[in-house]
Design an enzyme around this catalytic site. Structure first.
Site, mmCIF file in Angstrom:
data_model
loop_
_atom_site.group_PDB
_atom_site.id
_atom_site.type_symbol
_atom_site.label_atom_id
_atom_site.label_comp_id
_atom_site.label_asym_id
_atom_site.label_seq_id
_atom_site.Cartn_x
_atom_site.Cartn_y
_atom_site.Cartn_z
ATOM 1 N N LYS A 124 0.859 -1.195 0.000
ATOM 2 C CA LYS A 124 0.000 0.000 0.000
ATOM 3 C C LYS A 124 0.885 1.230 0.000
ATOM 4 O O LYS A 124 1.979 1.209 0.559
ATOM 5 C CB LYS A 124 -0.871 0.017 1.261
ATOM 6 C CG LYS A 124 -2.043 0.967 1.163
ATOM 7 C CD LYS A 124 -3.205 0.319 0.434
ATOM 8 C CE LYS A 124 -4.340 1.260 0.171
ATOM 9 N NZ LYS A 124 -5.528 0.522 -0.309
ATOM 10 N N ASP A 164 -6.820 4.545 -4.735
ATOM 11 C CA ASP A 164 -7.516 4.376 -3.450
ATOM 12 C C ASP A 164 -8.167 5.737 -3.202
ATOM 13 O O ASP A 164 -8.345 6.517 -4.160
ATOM 14 C CB ASP A 164 -6.525 3.973 -2.343
ATOM 15 C CG ASP A 164 -7.207 3.477 -1.067
ATOM 16 O OD1 ASP A 164 -7.622 2.318 -1.018
ATOM 17 O OD2 ASP A 164 -7.362 4.275 -0.109
ATOM 18 N N GLY A 235 -20.444 7.472 2.221
ATOM 19 C CA GLY A 235 -19.579 7.882 1.130
ATOM 20 C C GLY A 235 -20.364 8.174 -0.137
ATOM 21 O O GLY A 235 -21.573 7.876 -0.225
ATOM 22 N N PHE A 236 -19.674 8.791 -1.086
ATOM 23 C CA PHE A 236 -20.280 9.024 -2.405
ATOM 24 C C PHE A 236 -19.206 8.977 -3.494
ATOM 25 O O PHE A 236 -19.411 9.424 -4.607
ATOM 26 C CB PHE A 236 -21.020 10.376 -2.435
ATOM 27 C CG PHE A 236 -20.109 11.579 -2.238
ATOM 28 C CD1 PHE A 236 -19.702 11.951 -0.978
ATOM 29 C CD2 PHE A 236 -19.647 12.302 -3.321
ATOM 30 C CE1 PHE A 236 -18.835 13.033 -0.791
ATOM 31 C CE2 PHE A 236 -18.798 13.397 -3.158
ATOM 32 C CZ PHE A 236 -18.389 13.756 -1.884
ATOM 33 N N GLY A 237 -18.056 8.390 -3.149
ATOM 34 C CA GLY A 237 -16.929 8.333 -4.090
ATOM 35 C C GLY A 237 -17.013 7.126 -5.007
ATOM 36 O O GLY A 237 -18.082 6.559 -5.215
ATOM 37 N N ASN A 238 -15.878 6.723 -5.535
ATOM 38 C CA ASN A 238 -15.840 5.642 -6.529
ATOM 39 C C ASN A 238 -16.470 4.342 -6.027
ATOM 40 O O ASN A 238 -17.235 3.686 -6.733
ATOM 41 C CB ASN A 238 -14.375 5.399 -6.946
ATOM 42 C CG ASN A 238 -14.213 4.111 -7.713
ATOM 43 O OD1 ASN A 238 -13.842 3.075 -7.155
ATOM 44 N ND2 ASN A 238 -14.534 4.137 -8.991
ATOM 45 N N VAL A 239 -16.158 3.974 -4.782
ATOM 46 C CA VAL A 239 -16.653 2.706 -4.246
ATOM 47 C C VAL A 239 -18.166 2.785 -4.017
ATOM 48 O O VAL A 239 -18.920 1.863 -4.369
ATOM 49 C CB VAL A 239 -15.888 2.366 -2.948
ATOM 50 C CG1 VAL A 239 -16.513 1.180 -2.240
ATOM 51 C CG2 VAL A 239 -14.419 2.102 -3.260
ATOM 52 N N ALA A 240 -18.625 3.901 -3.456
ATOM 53 C CA ALA A 240 -20.062 4.106 -3.219
ATOM 54 C C ALA A 240 -20.814 4.103 -4.558
ATOM 55 O O ALA A 240 -21.899 3.518 -4.681
ATOM 56 C CB ALA A 240 -20.281 5.428 -2.494
ATOM 57 N N TRP A 241 -20.222 4.720 -5.551
ATOM 58 C CA TRP A 241 -20.823 4.807 -6.882
ATOM 59 C C TRP A 241 -21.039 3.421 -7.497
ATOM 60 O O TRP A 241 -22.127 3.083 -7.963
ATOM 61 C CB TRP A 241 -19.948 5.703 -7.759
ATOM 62 C CG TRP A 241 -20.204 5.638 -9.226
ATOM 63 C CD1 TRP A 241 -21.188 6.297 -9.903
ATOM 64 C CD2 TRP A 241 -19.462 4.880 -10.207
ATOM 65 N NE1 TRP A 241 -21.101 5.991 -11.249
ATOM 66 C CE2 TRP A 241 -20.060 5.129 -11.465
ATOM 67 C CE3 TRP A 241 -18.356 4.029 -10.141
ATOM 68 C CZ2 TRP A 241 -19.587 4.554 -12.642
ATOM 69 C CZ3 TRP A 241 -17.885 3.450 -11.312
ATOM 70 C CH2 TRP A 241 -18.493 3.711 -12.552
HETATM 71 O O1 2IT Z 1 -7.946 -1.271 -1.041
HETATM 72 C C1 2IT Z 1 -7.844 -1.773 -2.165
HETATM 73 O O2 2IT Z 1 -7.960 -2.987 -2.342
HETATM 74 C C2 2IT Z 1 -7.576 -0.883 -3.292
HETATM 75 N N1 2IT Z 1 -7.466 0.316 -3.080
HETATM 76 C C3 2IT Z 1 -7.368 -1.439 -4.662
HETATM 77 C C4 2IT Z 1 -5.977 -1.918 -4.821
HETATM 78 C C5 2IT Z 1 -5.587 -2.338 -6.218
HETATM 79 O O3 2IT Z 1 -4.407 -2.644 -6.386
HETATM 80 O O4 2IT Z 1 -6.423 -2.366 -7.119
#
Ligand code: 2IT
Length: 447
Positions: A124, A164, A235-241
């Site tokens: 990370k 991320d 949330g309302f970002g990429n993951v929420a979307w």
């Molecule tokens: O927390 C995660 O799994 C991500 N941000 C995606 C990591 C990735 O390498 O696609």
């Protein structure tokens, strides 16, 4: 393994890192019995070894803002474990980023990536750079400077970062361009790339889609179904979307989303293409406010400064950041008869929130299982890059669906308790551990 001693050691060795201690303690507590039933892990000190990241890289990032002033940020890459494949994991740009944040995320990533069954180790990275209010030029100069240092440590077969929080397609583009400029290579060194230059279809949707596929597994395990279920997400970002898109497609009723400024409640449902596309638009501004959603759509109301978990629902999904749902929030959800809680953000719930939900037998999924669809699809992007081909959306989605089903089944296999309750936390941690641990044993004393 000596659980008490291991937890005491983690605390003593990482005294100023509460997030890492939280993530490590949860894993230790849930794999304890399994490790004790399989003495080979102690024989090779596997648990102690997994607790220590292979490498922590920490560097200075300087860049020039629009006023000509030099700004200084901290950059990180934690290369946690390479036993089953190259380090793989996202990059987070957020003012709360510290070495502790990076360490806990890299640790979680190792288990998550193992669960996907694809050959990816855990890593990370990120920076305390705050994208809020920055111009496009400032973001680009920051990304270029960040990559100028990071490129020394990454590569398609060594470490493959992705996005991320605060890092989306735009930032991946700026970083990729800089990597290419410095190294003269067009290679699969990052995932989450644009479609025209090596990206994969479905990668933007993948974390949310995968989380809903996992949720479908949880529902099926209880002979329940998703249609008409009242849902809320933070949330309302990429993951929420991505989550909202899939919930709408499957006929669930999403009624609330949230931002750092408060939450939106919309009894008409956040399920039309216009509303869901607007989430993405709002996120792209990087202003971190959800309030404009209520100005744009008449049926939506904005509740200022409150957490979304007070909204009654059957399904709650964390899609923002770590520790965003605490024990009081969990109690409120239980009072309101929640049935399923899915962590889609990494470690979205505090440890006592998880215990509170599990005690009441709420079906609870941990982030490292439920949100693994994002990195799994990154793995699929790496495969496509390696064979210089691109797959159709249907092909990628079918593989993602299959991977999520498999993760769900593995959690059931290792997490089902005597009374029939599925402890997904335990299941995910044991299933994730086995593959990494066995690979480490096979490879001798390397790390
Ligand atoms: O927390 C995660 O799994 C991500 N941000 C995606 C990591 C990735 O390498 O696609």
């Amino acid at each position: 393994m000596d659980l008490k001693k291991l937890i005491a050691d983690v605390k003593a060795k990482n005294p100023d890192q509460p997030l890492y201690i939280q993530a490590a303690t949860e894993v230790l507590e849930t794999i304890n019995d399994f490790v004790n039933e399989n003495p080979k892990y102690d024989k090779y000190s596997i648990v102690e070894r997994i607790l220590e990241p292979e490498r922590i890289i920490k560097f200075k990032v300087t860049w020039v803002d629009d006023n000509g002033k030099i700004q200084i940020n901290r950059g990180y890459r934690v290369q946690h474990n390479m036993a089953i494949g190259p380090y793989k994991g996202g990059i987070r740009f957020h003012p709360t980023v510290t070495e502790d944040t990076m360490k806990f995320l890299a640790f979680e990533q190792t288990f998550k990536n193992s669960l996907t069954t694809l050959p990816m180790g855990g890593g990370k990275g990120g920076s305390d750079f705050d994208p809020k209010g920055k111009s496009e030029g400032e973001v680009m100069r920051f990304c270029q400077s960040f990559m100028t240092e990071l490129q020394k440590y990454i590569g398609a077969d060594t470490d493959v970062p992705a996005g991320d929080i605060g890092v989306g397609g735009r930032e991946i583009g700026f970083m990729y361009g800089q990597y290419k400029r410095l190294r003269g290579e067009h290679t699969g060194v990052l995932t989450g790339k644009g479609l025209e230059w090596g990206g994969s279809l479905i990668r933007p949707e993948a974390t949310g889609f995968g989380a809903v596929y996992f949720l479908q597994g949880m529902l099926a395990a209880k002979k329940d179904k998703i249609q008409g279920k009242r849902c809320i997400i933070s949330g309302f970002g990429n993951v929420a979307w991505g989550t909202a898109l899939k919930l709408a497609e499957l006929g669930a009723k999403l009624v609330a989303i949230s931002g750092p400024d408060g939450y939106i409640i919309d009894e008409a449902g956040i399920n039309t293409p216009e509303k869901i596309a607007y989430m993405d638009e709002l996120n792209a501004t990087r202003n971190n406010v959800v309030e404009p959603f209520a100005k744009k759509f008449k049926t939506a109301k904005f509740v200022k400064g409150k957490k979304v978990w007070e909204v009654p629902c059957e399904i709650a999904m964390t899609c923002a950041i770590q520790n965003e749902l605490n024990a009081d929030d969990a109690k409120k959800l239980i009072e309101n008869k929640v049935k399923y809680v899915v962590e889609v953000s990494n470690m979205g719930c505090t440890a006592d929130a998880v215990t509170t939900l599990q005690k009441k037998k709420v079906s609870f999924a941990p982030g490292k299982a439920a949100n693994a669809g994002g990195v799994a699809t990154s793995g699929l992007e790496m495969s496509q890059n390696a064979e210089h081909l691109s797959w159709t959306a249907e092909e990628v989605d079918a593989k993602l669906h299959n991977i999520m089903k498999n993760i769900h089944d593995n959690c059931v296999k290792y997490g089902t308790e005597k009374n029939g309750y599925i402890n997904y936390v335990k299941g995910a941690n044991i299933a994730g551990f086995i593959k990494v641990a066995d690979a480490m044993i096979a490879q001798g004393v390397a790390y």
